[in-house]
Design an enzyme around this catalytic site. Structure first.
Site, PDB file in Angstrom:
ATOM      1  N   CYS A   1       0.877  -1.188   0.000  1.00  0.00           N
ATOM      2  CA  CYS A   1       0.000   0.000   0.000  1.00  0.00           C
ATOM      3  C   CYS A   1       0.905   1.226   0.000  1.00  0.00           C
ATOM      4  O   CYS A   1       0.952   1.979   0.974  1.00  0.00           O
ATOM      5  CB  CYS A   1      -0.928  -0.003   1.216  1.00  0.00           C
ATOM      6  SG  CYS A   1      -1.958  -1.468   1.371  1.00  0.00           S
ATOM      7  N   ALA A   2       1.614   1.433  -1.092  1.00  0.00           N
ATOM      8  CA  ALA A   2       2.752   2.343  -1.098  1.00  0.00           C
ATOM      9  C   ALA A   2       2.370   3.801  -0.937  1.00  0.00           C
ATOM     10  O   ALA A   2       3.127   4.581  -0.361  1.00  0.00           O
ATOM     11  CB  ALA A   2       3.551   2.161  -2.388  1.00  0.00           C
TER      12      ALA A   2
ATOM     13  N   CYS B   1      -0.828   4.229  11.144  1.00  0.00           N
ATOM     14  CA  CYS B   1      -0.581   5.448  11.922  1.00  0.00           C
ATOM     15  C   CYS B   1      -1.790   5.683  12.829  1.00  0.00           C
ATOM     16  O   CYS B   1      -2.341   6.780  12.879  1.00  0.00           O
ATOM     17  CB  CYS B   1      -0.308   6.644  11.017  1.00  0.00           C
ATOM     18  SG  CYS B   1      -1.523   6.919   9.720  1.00  0.00           S
TER      19      CYS B   1
END
Length: 390
Positions: A228-229, A342
């Protein structure tokens, strides 16, 4: 612009954002239509707006409402500023306080005010997930996030980067979270025009994100997929940490990777992009930096926390599980699967590891990075197949 005029501008912007206009777009459009405002004016107004978005709950309680005017009053109360000095009605200043506003401004402040700056539905969840750290993290998330740089060790050392930046008016200091991390304390707005940045010596990346990437088990010759760049920050960090690895980047939305070729060229990295739906297979390391609530980064994107709701969180958790399972199929038999978010929420972190454990994956490393450490809230784990994994 006078300080009072800046407050008035922030009030109008906050009302526009409350009606659904994204903060960045509202600020950009305001600047275009108010060209008399200088760079210092724009920076001050931006600070007012983002302070109010980060602390919307507490400012509303202190100022007596959620409209832009009340939020600015709440900010002034939090900063111990006399509103009568700025709310004068003269020139471009906001109108003077009404009796009702003055009563709200002078009322007793609520207890546990930092907790008000989380959405109400999320507070009990965070309290359970964060435990004893809940009050301190709540307080930390009300402040502006630091600016961090990742030093590209393929181009120079951290000391060399620090010296080069200082020569361009950018003061930075080493940060304990990662050996590549520099925290910028002065001159942050100069970074993207600096030669240190343009020549690939440094890249903007949060310290927690750098520390998480450093956990990856990399070896020369490894085939590594950033599944999931997005913009490719992790792929670039991997390339700098292990230049001999063969690195691939994939994203369901290739538009998110549009800047990656230029960033890779600047960094001197070789990264092969894979098309959507064709990520390849048989990788030594597959990294899933999963779409998430972003709750660990809400200091940077504070409006996002007020737009998250239980339904959206549930959707994200389902998507994370789906992506993690799909990525697991791409790992070579002896390879590693890395999972990162995150987020500070257990539902997006440990709970996802528990789900994939049912398919024969065991946790080798799992680490939370707290905003108390200076960087964003972040989670990282490395998993390996157990014997008999499906």
């Amino acid at each position: 612009m006078t300080p009072a005029a800046r407050i008035a501008a922030a009030i109008s912007l906050l009302d526009r954002i409350a009606s659904g206009d994204p903060a960045e777009r509202a600020l950009t459009n305001w600047a275009r239509t108010n060209r008399y405002a200088g760079s210092k004016d724009r920076a001050a107004i931006r600070d007012h707006v983002f302070d109010a978005l980060r602390c919307r709950g507490s400012f509303a309680a202190l100022g007596g409402g959620e409209q832009g005017r009340a939020l600015m009053l709440g900010m002034m109360r939090a900063q111990l500023i006399d509103p009568d000095a700025l709310f004068t009605g003269e020139g471009y200043a906001p109108q003077p306080l009404t009796d009702t506003e003055r009563a709200a401004f002078e009322a007793a402040a609520p207890e546990n005010i930092a907790a008000l700056d989380w959405p109400a539905w999320l507070r009990p969840i965070l309290q359970a997930d964060l435990g004893a750290d809940y009050p301190a993290i709540s307080q930390a998330m009300r402040a502006r996030a630091p600016v961090f740089l990742r030093v590209n060790l393929a181009h120079g050392t951290r000391d060399q980067a620090q010296t080069a930046l200082a020569g361009e008016g950018i003061i930075a200091q080493p940060h304990v979270l990662a050996e590549t991390a520099l925290e910028v304390t002065q001159g942050a707005r100069l970074i993207q025009r600096s030669q240190a940045y343009l020549n690939g010596l440094v890249e903007l990346q949060d310290a927690s994100s750098q520390a998480a990437a450093a956990l990856l088990p990399l070896a020369p010759g490894d085939r590594v997929l950033d599944y999931c760049a997005g913009g490719g920050g992790k792929a670039l960090a991997i390339a700098a940490a292990c230049p001999q690895a063969r690195i691939f980047a994939h994203d369901a939305d290739p538009g998110r990777m549009r800047d990656l070729p230029a960033r890779a060229k600047r960094a001197g990295a070789r990264i092969t992009q894979r098309p959507p739906g064709d990520p390849g297979a048989g990788y030594d390391v597959v990294l899933v930096d999963a779409p998430c609530s972003g709750s660990g980064t809400w200091r940077r994107t504070p409006e996002a926390k007020w737009r998250l709701d239980p339904a959206r969180l549930s959707e994200l958790c389902a998507l994370q599980a789906q992506i993690l399972m799909a990525a697991a199929d791409l790992v070579a038999p002896e390879g590693a699967l890395a999972y990162m978010t995150c987020s500070v929420l257990q539902a997006e972190n440990e709970d996802q590891l528990n789900k994939i454990a049912d398919y024969g994956w065991s946790v080798e490393i799992a680490r939370r990075f707290s905003p108390q450490s200076g960087g964003d809230g972040f989670f990282a784990a490395v998993l390996r197949r157990s014997q008999g994994a499906r």
